[in-house]
Motif scaffolding. Structure first.
Motif, short mmCIF file in Angstrom:
data_model
loop_
_atom_site.label_atom_id
_atom_site.label_comp_id
_atom_site.label_asym_id
_atom_site.label_seq_id
_atom_site.Cartn_x
_atom_site.Cartn_y
_atom_site.Cartn_z
N LYS A 244 0.81 -1.22 0.00
CA LYS A 244 0.00 0.00 0.00
C LYS A 244 0.84 1.27 0.00
O LYS A 244 0.35 2.34 -0.37
N GLU A 245 2.09 1.17 0.42
CA GLU A 245 2.96 2.35 0.50
C GLU A 245 4.09 2.33 -0.51
O GLU A 245 4.92 3.24 -0.53
N ALA A 246 4.15 1.32 -1.36
CA ALA A 246 5.33 1.11 -2.20
C ALA A 246 5.30 1.93 -3.47
O ALA A 246 4.24 2.18 -4.05
N GLN A 247 6.48 2.32 -3.93
CA GLN A 247 6.60 2.93 -5.25
C GLN A 247 7.00 1.88 -6.29
O GLN A 247 6.56 1.93 -7.44
N ILE A 248 7.85 0.94 -5.87
CA ILE A 248 8.23 -0.17 -6.74
C ILE A 248 7.69 -1.45 -6.12
O ILE A 248 8.04 -1.80 -4.99
N ILE A 249 6.82 -2.14 -6.85
CA ILE A 249 6.25 -3.39 -6.38
C ILE A 249 6.81 -4.51 -7.25
O ILE A 249 6.65 -4.49 -8.48
N SER A 250 7.46 -5.44 -6.62
CA SER A 250 8.02 -6.58 -7.33
C SER A 250 7.02 -7.72 -7.32
O SER A 250 6.80 -8.36 -6.29
N ASN A 251 6.38 -7.95 -8.46
CA ASN A 251 5.38 -9.01 -8.56
C ASN A 251 6.06 -10.37 -8.43
O ASN A 251 7.06 -10.63 -9.10
N ASN B 82 -4.42 -2.51 -7.24
CA ASN B 82 -5.61 -2.16 -6.46
C ASN B 82 -5.24 -1.79 -5.03
O ASN B 82 -5.72 -0.79 -4.48
N LEU B 83 -4.39 -2.59 -4.41
CA LEU B 83 -3.96 -2.31 -3.04
C LEU B 83 -3.21 -0.99 -2.97
O LEU B 83 -3.46 -0.17 -2.08
#
Length: 342
Positions: free
Chosen positions: A137-144, A324-325
Protein backbone atom coordinates in the motif's frame (compact mmCIF):
# COMPACT_ATOMS: atom_id res chain seq x y z
CA UNK A 1 -5.95 6.33 -14.22
CA UNK A 2 -3.91 5.43 -17.26
CA UNK A 3 -1.79 2.30 -17.03
CA UNK A 4 1.12 1.75 -19.40
CA UNK A 5 2.48 -1.70 -20.18
CA UNK A 6 6.13 -2.16 -21.14
CA UNK A 7 6.58 -5.55 -22.77
CA UNK A 8 2.99 -5.56 -23.96
CA UNK A 9 3.49 -8.17 -26.70
CA UNK A 10 4.30 -11.05 -24.33
CA UNK A 11 1.79 -13.38 -22.72
CA UNK A 12 1.81 -11.42 -19.46
CA UNK A 13 1.36 -8.16 -21.35
CA UNK A 14 -1.57 -9.55 -23.32
CA UNK A 15 -3.26 -10.62 -20.08
CA UNK A 16 -2.73 -7.15 -18.61
CA UNK A 17 -4.41 -5.62 -21.68
CA UNK A 18 -7.37 -7.96 -21.24
CA UNK A 19 -7.73 -7.19 -17.52
CA UNK A 20 -7.30 -3.43 -17.78
CA UNK A 21 -10.02 -3.23 -20.45
CA UNK A 22 -12.59 -4.32 -17.86
CA UNK A 23 -11.11 -2.61 -14.81
CA UNK A 24 -13.43 -0.03 -13.20
CA UNK A 25 -10.65 2.43 -12.32
CA UNK A 26 -7.92 1.85 -14.94
CA UNK A 27 -7.75 2.51 -18.65
CA UNK A 28 -5.15 1.41 -21.15
CA UNK A 29 -2.32 3.85 -21.58
CA UNK A 30 0.82 3.46 -23.67
CA UNK A 31 1.58 -0.05 -24.93
CA UNK A 32 5.34 -0.43 -25.31
CA UNK A 33 7.21 -3.13 -27.19
CA UNK A 34 10.86 -3.14 -28.23
CA UNK A 35 10.36 -6.13 -30.54
CA UNK A 36 7.23 -5.15 -32.50
CA UNK A 37 5.39 -1.96 -33.36
CA UNK A 38 2.14 -1.33 -35.13
CA UNK A 39 -1.52 -2.24 -34.50
CA UNK A 40 -2.34 -4.50 -31.57
CA UNK A 41 -4.57 -6.62 -33.83
CA UNK A 42 -1.62 -7.55 -36.03
CA UNK A 43 0.19 -9.17 -33.11
CA UNK A 44 -2.88 -10.40 -31.23
CA UNK A 45 -5.89 -10.96 -33.54
CA UNK A 46 -8.06 -11.85 -30.55
CA UNK A 47 -7.67 -8.19 -29.49
CA UNK A 48 -8.72 -6.82 -32.88
CA UNK A 49 -11.50 -4.82 -31.24
CA UNK A 50 -8.85 -2.62 -29.60
CA UNK A 51 -7.89 0.29 -31.82
CA UNK A 52 -4.44 0.69 -30.32
CA UNK A 53 -0.82 0.26 -31.39
CA UNK A 54 2.41 -0.91 -29.85
CA UNK A 55 5.05 1.80 -29.57
CA UNK A 56 8.73 2.15 -28.79
CA UNK A 57 9.92 3.28 -25.35
CA UNK A 58 10.29 7.03 -24.82
CA UNK A 59 10.65 7.57 -21.08
CA UNK A 60 9.71 11.26 -20.85
CA UNK A 61 6.62 10.82 -23.03
CA UNK A 62 5.64 7.63 -21.20
CA UNK A 63 5.80 9.34 -17.81
CA UNK A 64 3.90 12.40 -19.03
CA UNK A 65 0.99 10.34 -20.36
CA UNK A 66 0.60 7.56 -17.80
CA UNK A 67 -0.03 7.27 -14.05
CA UNK A 68 0.94 3.66 -13.41
CA UNK A 69 3.48 1.51 -15.26
CA UNK A 70 3.58 -2.28 -15.52
CA UNK A 71 6.75 -3.94 -16.74
CA UNK A 72 6.16 -7.38 -18.29
CA UNK A 73 9.69 -7.72 -19.61
CA UNK A 74 12.34 -10.46 -19.64
CA UNK A 75 14.96 -10.54 -16.86
CA UNK A 76 17.59 -7.83 -17.06
CA UNK A 77 15.35 -5.16 -18.61
CA UNK A 78 13.40 -3.79 -15.65
CA UNK A 79 16.60 -3.39 -13.63
CA UNK A 80 17.60 -0.64 -16.08
CA UNK A 81 14.24 1.03 -16.71
CA UNK A 82 12.52 0.91 -13.32
CA UNK A 83 14.89 3.39 -11.60
CA UNK A 84 14.39 5.86 -14.47
CA UNK A 85 10.62 5.64 -14.06
CA UNK A 86 10.66 5.74 -10.25
CA UNK A 87 12.91 8.80 -10.28
CA UNK A 88 10.13 10.57 -12.18
CA UNK A 89 7.67 9.69 -9.42
CA UNK A 90 5.85 6.86 -11.19
CA UNK A 91 4.44 3.80 -9.46
CA UNK A 92 6.05 0.74 -11.06
CA UNK A 93 4.84 -2.85 -10.87
CA UNK A 94 7.50 -5.19 -12.20
CA UNK A 95 6.45 -8.68 -13.36
CA UNK A 96 10.04 -9.81 -13.99
CA UNK A 97 12.46 -11.15 -11.39
CA UNK A 98 14.70 -8.09 -11.34
CA UNK A 99 13.57 -6.72 -7.95
CA UNK A 100 12.62 -9.92 -6.06
CA UNK A 101 16.05 -10.50 -4.52
CA UNK A 102 17.61 -7.99 -2.15
CA UNK A 103 21.27 -8.76 -2.89
CA UNK A 104 22.73 -7.92 -6.32
CA UNK A 105 25.26 -10.76 -6.19
CA UNK A 106 22.52 -13.34 -5.62
CA UNK A 107 20.53 -12.03 -8.58
CA UNK A 108 23.58 -12.10 -10.82
CA UNK A 109 24.45 -15.66 -9.77
CA UNK A 110 20.97 -17.06 -10.46
CA UNK A 111 19.81 -14.95 -13.41
CA UNK A 112 23.13 -14.28 -15.12
CA UNK A 113 22.11 -10.65 -15.74
CA UNK A 114 23.32 -7.27 -14.55
CA UNK A 115 21.40 -6.51 -11.32
CA UNK A 116 19.63 -3.32 -10.41
CA UNK A 117 21.50 -0.96 -8.07
CA UNK A 118 21.36 -2.13 -4.45
CA UNK A 119 19.62 1.03 -3.23
CA UNK A 120 16.72 0.42 -5.64
CA UNK A 121 16.50 -3.24 -4.68
CA UNK A 122 16.06 -2.22 -1.06
CA UNK A 123 13.19 0.11 -1.99
CA UNK A 124 11.18 -2.58 -3.78
CA UNK A 125 8.30 -4.29 -1.94
CA UNK A 126 7.53 -7.93 -2.65
CA UNK A 127 3.97 -8.09 -3.95
CA UNK A 128 2.73 -11.33 -2.39
CA UNK A 129 -0.26 -9.37 -1.20
CA UNK A 130 -1.74 -11.99 1.13
CA UNK A 131 1.43 -11.65 3.22
CA UNK A 132 2.86 -8.20 2.47
CA UNK A 133 -0.26 -6.23 1.55
CA UNK A 134 0.33 -3.44 4.06
CA UNK A 135 3.78 -2.77 2.63
CA UNK A 136 2.38 -2.85 -0.91
CA UNK A 137 0.00 0.00 0.00
CA UNK A 138 2.96 2.35 0.50
CA UNK A 139 5.33 1.11 -2.20
CA UNK A 140 6.60 2.93 -5.25
CA UNK A 141 8.23 -0.17 -6.74
CA UNK A 142 6.25 -3.39 -6.38
CA UNK A 143 8.02 -6.58 -7.33
CA UNK A 144 5.38 -9.01 -8.56
CA UNK A 145 6.23 -12.55 -7.37
CA UNK A 146 7.19 -15.31 -9.78
CA UNK A 147 4.61 -17.91 -10.77
CA UNK A 148 6.27 -20.86 -9.04
CA UNK A 149 7.02 -18.85 -5.87
CA UNK A 150 3.41 -17.61 -5.71
CA UNK A 151 1.95 -21.11 -5.74
CA UNK A 152 4.65 -22.39 -3.40
CA UNK A 153 4.80 -19.61 -0.82
CA UNK A 154 1.04 -19.24 -0.43
CA UNK A 155 0.88 -22.93 0.47
CA UNK A 156 4.07 -23.10 2.52
CA UNK A 157 4.23 -19.91 4.60
CA UNK A 158 1.33 -20.63 7.01
CA UNK A 159 2.95 -23.94 8.00
CA UNK A 160 6.38 -22.36 8.48
CA UNK A 161 4.95 -19.55 10.55
CA UNK A 162 3.13 -22.06 12.80
CA UNK A 163 6.21 -24.35 12.97
CA UNK A 164 4.03 -27.22 11.79
CA UNK A 165 6.72 -28.70 9.52
CA UNK A 166 10.43 -29.39 9.72
CA UNK A 167 11.97 -26.68 7.50
CA UNK A 168 14.99 -28.86 6.70
CA UNK A 169 12.82 -31.45 4.90
CA UNK A 170 10.96 -29.34 2.33
CA UNK A 171 10.64 -30.85 -1.15
CA UNK A 172 8.75 -28.94 -3.86
CA UNK A 173 7.56 -30.76 -6.97
CA UNK A 174 6.18 -28.22 -9.48
CA UNK A 175 4.55 -28.58 -12.88
CA UNK A 176 3.75 -25.76 -15.31
CA UNK A 177 2.13 -25.21 -18.68
CA UNK A 178 4.25 -23.98 -21.57
CA UNK A 179 3.14 -20.33 -21.42
CA UNK A 180 5.40 -19.99 -18.39
CA UNK A 181 8.36 -20.06 -20.78
CA UNK A 182 7.20 -16.89 -22.51
CA UNK A 183 6.30 -16.17 -26.14
CA UNK A 184 9.77 -16.22 -27.65
CA UNK A 185 10.59 -18.84 -30.26
CA UNK A 186 12.41 -21.80 -28.69
CA UNK A 187 12.97 -25.25 -30.14
CA UNK A 188 12.13 -26.89 -26.81
CA UNK A 189 8.68 -25.25 -26.90
CA UNK A 190 7.68 -26.56 -30.36
CA UNK A 191 4.52 -28.65 -30.46
CA UNK A 192 6.44 -31.77 -31.48
CA UNK A 193 8.79 -31.34 -28.50
CA UNK A 194 6.12 -30.61 -25.88
CA UNK A 195 3.13 -32.69 -26.93
CA UNK A 196 2.77 -36.11 -25.23
CA UNK A 197 5.81 -35.33 -23.12
CA UNK A 198 6.56 -34.59 -19.46
CA UNK A 199 9.90 -32.86 -19.03
CA UNK A 200 11.83 -31.92 -15.89
CA UNK A 201 14.09 -28.92 -16.38
CA UNK A 202 16.63 -26.85 -14.44
CA UNK A 203 16.98 -29.71 -11.97
CA UNK A 204 20.41 -28.31 -11.13
CA UNK A 205 18.92 -24.96 -10.04
CA UNK A 206 15.93 -22.85 -11.09
CA UNK A 207 16.11 -19.05 -10.73
CA UNK A 208 13.00 -19.03 -8.52
CA UNK A 209 14.75 -21.01 -5.76
CA UNK A 210 16.40 -17.99 -4.04
CA UNK A 211 13.08 -16.11 -4.17
CA UNK A 212 11.29 -18.98 -2.43
CA UNK A 213 14.08 -19.35 0.11
CA UNK A 214 14.29 -15.62 0.82
CA UNK A 215 10.67 -15.22 1.88
CA UNK A 216 10.33 -18.65 3.46
CA UNK A 217 13.33 -17.77 5.63
CA UNK A 218 11.84 -14.38 6.50
CA UNK A 219 8.54 -15.85 7.69
CA UNK A 220 10.14 -18.84 9.42
CA UNK A 221 12.68 -16.68 11.24
CA UNK A 222 15.53 -18.98 10.20
CA UNK A 223 17.49 -19.89 7.11
CA UNK A 224 15.50 -22.17 4.80
CA UNK A 225 16.86 -24.30 1.97
CA UNK A 226 14.47 -26.19 -0.29
CA UNK A 227 14.64 -28.91 -2.91
CA UNK A 228 12.73 -27.60 -5.94
CA UNK A 229 12.25 -29.40 -9.26
CA UNK A 230 10.02 -27.91 -12.00
CA UNK A 231 8.44 -29.86 -14.85
CA UNK A 232 6.94 -28.80 -18.16
CA UNK A 233 3.58 -30.36 -19.01
CA UNK A 234 1.80 -30.22 -22.41
CA UNK A 235 -0.86 -27.62 -21.61
CA UNK A 236 -1.07 -23.87 -22.18
CA UNK A 237 -1.69 -22.56 -18.66
CA UNK A 238 -1.53 -23.58 -15.07
CA UNK A 239 0.80 -24.54 -12.25
CA UNK A 240 0.33 -27.36 -9.78
CA UNK A 241 2.78 -27.50 -6.88
CA UNK A 242 3.05 -30.43 -4.46
CA UNK A 243 5.05 -29.76 -1.29
CA UNK A 244 6.34 -32.48 1.04
CA UNK A 245 7.76 -31.92 4.55
CA UNK A 246 8.01 -33.79 7.84
CA UNK A 247 5.35 -32.95 10.42
CA UNK A 248 6.46 -31.31 13.67
CA UNK A 249 4.85 -31.08 17.12
CA UNK A 250 2.36 -33.84 16.32
CA UNK A 251 0.04 -31.48 14.42
CA UNK A 252 -3.24 -33.06 13.30
CA UNK A 253 -5.12 -32.49 10.06
CA UNK A 254 -7.59 -30.33 12.00
CA UNK A 255 -4.69 -28.26 13.33
CA UNK A 256 -3.50 -27.61 9.77
CA UNK A 257 -7.02 -26.65 8.74
CA UNK A 258 -7.16 -24.12 11.53
CA UNK A 259 -3.77 -22.68 10.54
CA UNK A 260 -4.85 -22.10 6.96
CA UNK A 261 -8.30 -20.79 7.86
CA UNK A 262 -6.92 -18.35 10.41
CA UNK A 263 -4.45 -16.87 7.96
CA UNK A 264 -6.57 -16.80 4.81
CA UNK A 265 -10.08 -16.20 6.12
CA UNK A 266 -10.07 -12.66 4.67
CA UNK A 267 -8.04 -13.44 1.55
CA UNK A 268 -10.26 -12.84 -1.47
CA UNK A 269 -8.33 -15.05 -3.86
CA UNK A 270 -7.36 -18.02 -1.69
CA UNK A 271 -9.74 -20.98 -1.84
CA UNK A 272 -9.08 -23.64 0.80
CA UNK A 273 -10.08 -27.02 -0.55
CA UNK A 274 -9.15 -29.30 2.38
CA UNK A 275 -9.81 -32.86 1.18
CA UNK A 276 -10.67 -31.82 -2.40
CA UNK A 277 -7.44 -31.85 -4.36
CA UNK A 278 -6.74 -28.77 -6.52
CA UNK A 279 -6.54 -29.01 -10.30
CA UNK A 280 -5.19 -26.46 -12.77
CA UNK A 281 -8.45 -26.55 -14.73
CA UNK A 282 -10.30 -25.30 -11.64
CA UNK A 283 -8.37 -22.00 -11.56
CA UNK A 284 -7.80 -21.42 -15.30
CA UNK A 285 -8.25 -17.81 -16.36
CA UNK A 286 -8.79 -16.64 -12.77
CA UNK A 287 -6.82 -14.98 -9.98
CA UNK A 288 -7.55 -17.77 -7.50
CA UNK A 289 -5.05 -19.96 -5.70
CA UNK A 290 -6.55 -23.27 -4.56
CA UNK A 291 -4.79 -24.96 -1.62
CA UNK A 292 -5.34 -28.37 -0.02
CA UNK A 293 -3.40 -30.36 2.59
CA UNK A 294 -3.01 -33.89 3.87
CA UNK A 295 -1.05 -35.74 6.55
CA UNK A 296 0.28 -39.23 5.83
CA UNK A 297 0.03 -40.73 9.30
CA UNK A 298 2.14 -43.68 8.22
CA UNK A 299 5.18 -41.55 7.31
CA UNK A 300 4.32 -38.40 9.33
CA UNK A 301 4.65 -36.44 6.10
CA UNK A 302 2.66 -33.27 5.43
CA UNK A 303 1.58 -32.96 1.79
CA UNK A 304 0.28 -29.61 0.49
CA UNK A 305 -1.08 -28.97 -2.99
CA UNK A 306 -1.47 -25.57 -4.63
CA UNK A 307 -2.88 -24.64 -8.05
CA UNK A 308 -2.82 -21.31 -9.89
CA UNK A 309 -3.06 -19.97 -13.42
CA UNK A 310 0.53 -18.92 -14.07
CA UNK A 311 -0.51 -15.98 -16.28
CA UNK A 312 -3.08 -14.72 -13.76
CA UNK A 313 -2.30 -15.22 -10.07
CA UNK A 314 1.23 -16.00 -11.21
CA UNK A 315 1.61 -12.80 -13.24
CA UNK A 316 -0.97 -10.31 -14.60
CA UNK A 317 -3.83 -10.98 -12.19
CA UNK A 318 -1.58 -10.58 -9.18
CA UNK A 319 -0.13 -7.40 -10.71
CA UNK A 320 -3.64 -5.93 -10.94
CA UNK A 321 -4.33 -7.07 -7.37
CA UNK A 322 -1.21 -5.20 -6.26
CA UNK A 323 -2.24 -2.10 -8.21
CA UNK A 324 -5.61 -2.16 -6.46
CA UNK A 325 -3.96 -2.31 -3.04
CA UNK A 326 -1.44 0.39 -3.84
CA UNK A 327 -4.04 2.83 -5.17
CA UNK A 328 -6.59 2.27 -2.41
CA UNK A 329 -9.21 0.47 -4.48
CA UNK A 330 -11.05 -2.70 -3.44
CA UNK A 331 -8.59 -5.57 -3.83
CA UNK A 332 -10.96 -7.50 -6.10
CA UNK A 333 -11.45 -4.65 -8.60
CA UNK A 334 -11.34 -5.95 -12.16
CA UNK A 335 -10.73 -9.51 -11.00
CA UNK A 336 -14.16 -10.76 -9.94
CA UNK A 337 -14.78 -13.43 -12.53
CA UNK A 338 -15.00 -17.20 -12.34
CA UNK A 339 -12.45 -19.64 -13.75
CA UNK A 340 -12.97 -20.85 -17.31
CA UNK A 341 -14.60 -24.25 -17.71
CA UNK A 342 -14.21 -26.60 -19.40
Amino acid sequence: MKAAIIGATGYGGAELIRLIQHHPYLELGTLVSTSQTGPVARVYPHLSHIDRSFEGLHVDELCANNDLIFLATPPGVSSEWTPLLAERGKIVIDLSGDFRLDRPEVYQAWYGKQPAPANWLRRAVYGLSEWFGEEVKEAQIISNPGCYPTATLLALLPLLQAKAIDPSTIIIDAKSGVSGAGRGLKQAMLFGEVNENLRPYKVDGHQHIPEIERFASFVAGQEIRVNFVPHLVPMNRGILVTIYAKRMNNYSIDDLSEIYQNHYQKASFIRLRQQEWPETKQVQGSNYCDIAWHIDERTHQVIVLSAIDNLMKGAAGQAIQNANLRLGWPEESGLTFSPLFP
